[in-house]
Design a protein around this motif. Sequence first.
Motif, PDB file in Angstrom:
ATOM      1  N   PRO A 186       0.808  -1.232   0.000  1.00  0.00           N
ATOM      2  CA  PRO A 186       0.000   0.000   0.000  1.00  0.00           C
ATOM      3  C   PRO A 186       0.840   1.281   0.000  1.00  0.00           C
ATOM      4  N   ARG A 187       1.954   1.273   0.713  1.00  0.00           N
ATOM      5  CA  ARG A 187       2.775   2.486   0.765  1.00  0.00           C
ATOM      6  C   ARG A 187       3.390   2.769  -0.614  1.00  0.00           C
ATOM      7  N   THR A 188       3.881   1.692  -1.240  1.00  0.00           N
ATOM      8  CA  THR A 188       4.472   1.822  -2.571  1.00  0.00           C
ATOM      9  C   THR A 188       3.430   2.330  -3.564  1.00  0.00           C
ATOM     10  N   ALA A 189       2.198   1.838  -3.420  1.00  0.00           N
ATOM     11  CA  ALA A 189       1.113   2.292  -4.302  1.00  0.00           C
ATOM     12  C   ALA A 189       0.873   3.781  -4.118  1.00  0.00           C
ATOM     13  N   ALA A 190       0.837   4.208  -2.863  1.00  0.00           N
ATOM     14  CA  ALA A 190       0.539   5.626  -2.583  1.00  0.00           C
ATOM     15  C   ALA A 190       1.656   6.542  -3.077  1.00  0.00           C
ATOM     16  N   GLU A 191       2.889   6.032  -3.105  1.00  0.00           N
ATOM     17  CA  GLU A 191       4.028   6.856  -3.525  1.00  0.00           C
ATOM     18  C   GLU A 191       4.083   7.075  -5.038  1.00  0.00           C
TER      19      GLU A 191
END
Lengths: 404, 379
Positions: free
Chosen positions: B322-327
Amino acid sequence: MGSVPKLVIPASADLARMRRDRMHRIHAAMGEQGIDALVLVGNTNVVYATGAIWPLADAGRVIFERPVAVVLADDDVPHLFSPLHTDDRLREILPEDHAHGPAHLEFDEGVEIFAERLAELIPAQATVALDEWTHALRRAGSLVGKNGAPIDGGRVISKAKAIKTPDELALMRQGLQITEQGIAEVQARLAPGVRQTELTATFLRTIFEGGADANILDPIWQIMPERIADGPWTTTGDLACPLLTTERELAKGDVLWVDTGVSFEGFHSDFGRTWIVGEEPTAGQRAQFDRWRSIMDAVLSVTRAGATAADLTAAAIEANGGTKPWMPHFYLGHGLGIDSAEMPYVGSDIGEVFDASLVLAPGMVLVLEPIVWEDGAGGYRAEEVLVITEDGWDPMTDYTYDPF
Amino acid sequence: MTVTEIQPDSAQLRAVRRERVLAEMETAGIDILITGRESNARYVSGVPRLWLAGSRPFGPGCIFVRASGDIHLVSTWDEGVPDDIPREHLHGITFNSQNTLAMLTGIDGAAAARTVATDGLMPSTVGLLRKAFPDAELIDGEQMMRSARRIKTAEEVDAIRASVRLAEDSLAVAAKTFSAGVTERGLTAAFMEAMAAAGVTTPTTQDVAWITSPTDRWARSTRDAAVSPSDLVAFDAGVIRNGYVGEIGRTAAVGGLESVGNAPLSRWDELWDRLLTACRPGASGADLLDAYATTDVPAPPVPVARGLGLGNDLPLVTHELPRTAAEQRLEPGMVFALTAYVWEEGVGGVYGQEPVLITDTGPSLLSSTPFRDSRSLTP
């Protein structure tokens, strides 16, 4: 004197027994190297360790969607982290607590998550090895050993896979048969005016219908020149091969060097022959084949358990009148198994010292691929797949050398 | 166009791609870039090489020297090699790490290199590079290449569109064999034959057909299972033409999708519309994951968005990261395979995937007959 035990390849493989045998070997190699946990990222290594089978994707697509296996020294069942569909096979080999969601080792966040999952499986001080590393793992300082790099876990698998069990040989033979059924259909189609890509079309259809799990290389139907100088320039001054397939139409009299392979039950097959389009071989071409046969026979006459790779190269060179009858960028022969080319390499640029140290053992599968080349008159190339036995070798296939 | 000779990628394409890589190398302070991945090596060199299935261990394949602009390629022959890579920069295939070391140290500029980047790593890579470049720091070249390759040029978009078209056409031919009794393997066979007969012999996936399960969200029995009229069958059609990937995903049932039930289909439409709405410049990968959450559909284990290009392209959006997606921000010129997957107990799964190009005004689909508009396997 006891008699030499005969190698018996069963008609079908016992997959459960094969997985047990493999795990036994992996654990033995891990024990020798003091490895508590083995992380495997390379596709074929994961196949070997887990028994999971899936159709291999293109080298680009697999980078973000790679199954990862973790083998623990005290657990006979591997863990698998993967995006694969659960299938009958996976249900049979992996209990639910060993089947995990995908591990994304190409991304920092994925490495953090994987590290947490790994921590649930192994104690912090465990010795971990892995076959391939990533920059994301390196950044996190994950799995780093003494010298700022991880312990090479790939060696565990190279060691374990070198000798094939009878179950593995049975599967390899089936994979070779699927390949050759496809090749037979292609060969029947061979005619002037047919495009190289049309040969591939027939091959691909037949292998999947025949039960192959995947094609492993873009099949080669290389139209050979009569002179090296008529082909592409090379770093060696020797032949350029294999060259890529295009939509070029075959012409009467074209000499094709064929090279291809498929994946079946995790094993790769290999096939190599020389064909002539729409014509019978000339007397000169037959003479090339006869010479190739005599080189192959000379090599086979020294091929047995206990022989070194150098014994094979010496026999080939002698039968060829003092020069190497193989392409300098490749080898006289190579191993075959879960990879299309694996140890033992025979006559490669690793060098003569290595060849002299490499001893053949029963259960090794070898592909011998000498060539005959007469600059100005072309040449002949074919591959022979065989398994090493105590007192010699057994053929793994019986495909025809037609039209020779 | 019938291709009968292996040619390098066009001079214009090579120039613009190399310019982007050099700019990224400049920013990251990379003196020498060593790529092993086919995608990255092709981007820099423009040379088509043999297609092989499966992952490959890292080994130097193409080397780019920033100061001189020199490109070195591991290739025993010069077929498909452009004039701007001279013969003395071609290096033969080797099985001997000493020869690899000699190749690296022999490169002009090797001795002066302070920062060397690779796109992959083996446990042995650090030791090898320490010997080859004793004073250099080893850094990540993969992130840099992902960044350079992220935005596609118009020529690249055209190449992807052509590949998508071939994937569609090949699937349409395979669809002729789609009837009760055919197996997943049989459908794959038909697709591969059609693709190669059209002149392209390189797929991206060899898992073309999947009989979705009515009892498990992400399962199949075996690839030899026969299709029955009640099955929802998912198709993944992907080809590589001139290096560029084109992929589509579809779902079909022997008697037409409606024969299996409309409930998952209408949820699929709802999910798809939300996904496509989220495909606007400036949106993040998290917005795509939100589309699943808002529709109350669990995301599949495979990425929801995966870049299309020469292979392993950004964006990569998966609910696992999820963090990678948001970045990751969606920007004009990005191209990706966008996946909507809806599964219903007792029925099965509906899987649809389109190649999406982000433009200044929103998403543009590179497929000619999107699944949302036509439930047919035939364009």
